[in-house]
Design an enzyme around this catalytic site. Structure first.
Site, PDB file in Angstrom:
ATOM      1  N   PRO A   9       0.786  -1.229   0.000  1.00 37.56           N
ATOM      2  CA  PRO A   9       0.000   0.000   0.000  1.00 37.56           C
ATOM      3  C   PRO A   9       0.822   1.284   0.000  1.00 37.56           C
ATOM      4  CG  PRO A   9      -0.171  -1.148   2.107  1.00 37.56           C
ATOM      5  CD  PRO A   9       0.491  -2.082   1.148  1.00 37.56           C
ATOM      6  N   ASN A  10       0.337   2.211  -0.802  1.00 31.96           N
ATOM      7  CA  ASN A  10       0.830   3.594  -0.899  1.00 31.96           C
ATOM      8  C   ASN A  10       2.141   3.739  -1.659  1.00 31.96           C
ATOM      9  OD1 ASN A  10      -1.327   4.848   0.622  1.00 31.96           O
ATOM     10  ND2 ASN A  10      -0.478   3.813   2.406  1.00 31.96           N
ATOM     11  N   ARG A  17       5.194  12.507  -1.877  1.00 35.35           N
ATOM     12  CA  ARG A  17       5.290  13.010  -0.503  1.00 35.35           C
ATOM     13  C   ARG A  17       6.482  12.358   0.180  1.00 35.35           C
ATOM     14  NH1 ARG A  17       1.040  15.839  -0.501  1.00 35.35           N
ATOM     15  NH2 ARG A  17      -1.086  15.095  -0.714  1.00 35.35           N
ATOM     16  N   TYR A  22      11.527   8.642   1.386  1.00 35.41           N
ATOM     17  CA  TYR A  22      11.383   7.712   0.264  1.00 35.41           C
ATOM     18  C   TYR A  22      12.012   8.207  -1.043  1.00 35.41           C
ATOM     19  CZ  TYR A  22       8.097   5.641   3.529  1.00 35.41           C
ATOM     20  OH  TYR A  22       7.528   5.081   4.645  1.00 35.41           O
ATOM     21  N   ASN A  73       8.027  -5.743  -1.250  1.00 30.08           N
ATOM     22  CA  ASN A  73       7.931  -4.651  -0.283  1.00 30.08           C
ATOM     23  C   ASN A  73       6.474  -4.580   0.171  1.00 30.08           C
ATOM     24  OD1 ASN A  73       7.839  -2.351   1.233  1.00 30.08           O
ATOM     25  ND2 ASN A  73       9.021  -1.097  -0.193  1.00 30.08           N
ATOM     26  N   ALA A  76       3.256  -1.072   4.713  1.00 33.39           N
ATOM     27  CA  ALA A  76       2.737  -1.097   6.094  1.00 33.39           C
ATOM     28  C   ALA A  76       2.303  -2.498   6.534  1.00 33.39           C
ATOM     29  CB  ALA A  76       1.573  -0.127   6.231  1.00 33.39           C
ATOM     30  N   HIS A  79       4.309  -4.920   8.921  1.00 33.95           N
ATOM     31  CA  HIS A  79       4.298  -4.840  10.381  1.00 33.95           C
ATOM     32  C   HIS A  79       3.025  -5.402  11.007  1.00 33.95           C
ATOM     33  CE1 HIS A  79       7.553  -2.283   9.180  1.00 33.95           C
ATOM     34  NE2 HIS A  79       6.738  -1.394   8.638  1.00 33.95           N
ATOM     35  N   ASP A  86       1.722 -16.216   5.919  1.00 32.43           N
ATOM     36  CA  ASP A  86       1.189 -17.551   5.607  1.00 32.43           C
ATOM     37  C   ASP A  86       1.218 -17.823   4.103  1.00 32.43           C
ATOM     38  OD1 ASP A  86       0.768 -18.070   8.272  1.00 32.43           O
ATOM     39  OD2 ASP A  86      -1.391 -17.702   8.216  1.00 32.43           O
ATOM     40  N   GLU A  97      12.687  -9.597   1.072  1.00 30.07           N
ATOM     41  CA  GLU A  97      11.940  -8.462   1.633  1.00 30.07           C
ATOM     42  C   GLU A  97      12.748  -7.185   1.384  1.00 30.07           C
ATOM     43  OE1 GLU A  97      11.861  -8.666   5.896  1.00 30.07           O
ATOM     44  OE2 GLU A  97      10.509  -6.944   6.109  1.00 30.07           O
ATOM     45  N   HIS A  99      12.792  -2.840   1.812  1.00 33.60           N
ATOM     46  CA  HIS A  99      12.235  -1.564   2.285  1.00 33.60           C
ATOM     47  C   HIS A  99      13.119  -0.447   1.777  1.00 33.60           C
ATOM     48  CE1 HIS A  99       9.373  -3.661   4.689  1.00 33.60           C
ATOM     49  NE2 HIS A  99      10.353  -4.427   5.130  1.00 33.60           N
ATOM     50  N   SER A 101      13.239   2.619   2.976  1.00 37.21           N
ATOM     51  CA  SER A 101      13.811   3.316   4.135  1.00 37.21           C
ATOM     52  C   SER A 101      14.478   2.315   5.074  1.00 37.21           C
ATOM     53  CB  SER A 101      12.710   4.078   4.876  1.00 37.21           C
ATOM     54  OG  SER A 101      11.773   3.169   5.420  1.00 37.21           O
ATOM     55  N   ARG A 106      13.606   3.681  12.458  1.00 31.35           N
ATOM     56  CA  ARG A 106      12.357   4.448  12.516  1.00 31.35           C
ATOM     57  C   ARG A 106      11.532   4.052  13.753  1.00 31.35           C
ATOM     58  NH1 ARG A 106       9.672   4.577   6.743  1.00 31.35           N
ATOM     59  NH2 ARG A 106       8.490   6.258   7.783  1.00 31.35           N
ATOM     60  N   ARG A 110       7.741  -0.187  13.409  1.00 28.13           N
ATOM     61  CA  ARG A 110       8.352  -0.640  12.146  1.00 28.13           C
ATOM     62  C   ARG A 110       9.499  -1.632  12.370  1.00 28.13           C
ATOM     63  NH1 ARG A 110       5.986   3.033   8.344  1.00 28.13           N
ATOM     64  NH2 ARG A 110       5.622   5.021   9.349  1.00 28.13           N
TER      65      ARG A 110
HETATM   66  O1  CA2 Z   1      10.607   1.756   3.610  1.00 21.41           O
HETATM   67  C1  CA2 Z   1       9.733   1.104   3.018  1.00 21.41           C
HETATM   68  O2  CA2 Z   1       9.865   0.700   1.874  1.00 21.41           O
HETATM   69  C2  CA2 Z   1       8.409   0.820   3.722  1.00 21.41           C
HETATM   70  O3  CA2 Z   1       8.013  -0.503   3.385  1.00 21.41           O
HETATM   71  C3  CA2 Z   1       7.428   1.838   3.167  1.00 21.41           C
HETATM   72  C4  CA2 Z   1       6.064   1.794   3.838  1.00 21.41           C
HETATM   73  C5  CA2 Z   1       6.194   1.811   5.356  1.00 21.41           C
HETATM   74  O4  CA2 Z   1       4.918   1.611   5.944  1.00 21.41           O
HETATM   75  C6  CA2 Z   1       7.141   0.732   5.854  1.00 21.41           C
HETATM   76  O5  CA2 Z   1       7.258   0.851   7.258  1.00 21.41           O
HETATM   77  C7  CA2 Z   1       8.509   0.912   5.231  1.00 21.41           C
HETATM   78  C8  CA2 Z   1       5.225   2.998   3.416  1.00 21.41           C
HETATM   79  C9  CA2 Z   1       5.072   3.150   1.944  1.00 21.41           C
HETATM   80  C10 CA2 Z   1       4.386   4.454   1.681  1.00 21.41           C
HETATM   81  O6  CA2 Z   1       5.047   5.095   0.641  1.00 21.41           O
HETATM   82  C11 CA2 Z   1       4.809   6.424   0.464  1.00 21.41           C
HETATM   83  C12 CA2 Z   1       5.380   6.985  -0.627  1.00 21.41           C
HETATM   84  C13 CA2 Z   1       5.204   8.321  -0.865  1.00 21.41           C
HETATM   85  C14 CA2 Z   1       4.443   9.087  -0.017  1.00 21.41           C
HETATM   86  C15 CA2 Z   1       3.889   8.512   1.088  1.00 21.41           C
HETATM   87  C16 CA2 Z   1       4.058   7.170   1.337  1.00 21.41           C
END
Ligand code: CA2
Length: 144
Positions: A9-10, A17, A22, A73, A76, A79, A86, A97, A99, A101, A106, A110
């Site tokens: 997601p996202n 953003r 990121y 990846n 969210a 976590h 599964d 896996e 990430h 960041s 963090r 996380r």
């Molecule tokens: O660092 C990563 O790749 C994460 O998987 C990114 C997730 C975060 O929940 C994990 O803890 C670490 C969030 C992805 C959201 O990506 C965005 C990109 C641009 C603007 C806002 C969020």
């Protein structure tokens, strides 16, 4: 060699953003970077993204017998999701896996990864380059 690059997601919002966390590159840039790397490595890469946990489970199930490795990846859901753990265990496809960041630096929430026990490696904090490292690692692992 067929690799599935699966994003949670996202991640489709990359570049829009939180550039300090990121980076400034967009999701389209990531897809191009992956396709370039796939050509260089001589592998096929299919890139998918979903904001829905069940769809990610469906993607992992459908990968069985189709893909040799998964770069994942889960964003969210990393976590929170026993369902993704599964699914990875059920298909038994070598998975890395990733990430963008450095999640280890963090928030506390996380620090937990539900999917990690089903993965052969974790790459975190290397930006978008982490996806390419994961592809290289899978290629090496699968040709070993
Ligand atoms: O660092 C990563 O790749 C994460 O998987 C990114 C997730 C975060 O929940 C994990 O803890 C670490 C969030 C992805 C959201 O990506 C965005 C990109 C641009 C603007 C806002 C969020």
């Amino acid at each position: 060699m067929n690799l599935l690059i699966l994003n949670g997601p996202n991640l489709n919002l990359l570049g829009l953003r939180e550039p300090a966390i990121y980076g400034r590159q967009s999701y389209a840039d990531l897809v191009l970077m992956i396709q370039d790397a796939a050509a260089r490595l001589g592998v096929s890469a299919t890139v998918r993204q979903s904001n829905h946990e069940g769809t990610l489970v469906d993607e992992i199930q459908a990968a069985y017998g189709v893909f040799d490795g998964i770069v994942f990846n889960p964003a969210a859901y990393t976590h929170t999701s026993v369902a993704l753990l599964d699914a990875l265990k059920a298909v038994g496809i070598p998975t890395v896996e990733v990430h963008i960041s450095d999640v280890s630096k963090r928030e506390d929430f996380r620090q937990v990864s539900f999917v990690r026990p089903a993965c052969i490696a974790t790459i975190a904090g290397h930006g978008l380059g982490g996806y390419i490292e994961a592809m290289e690692l899978l290629k090496e692992h699968l040709t070993r």
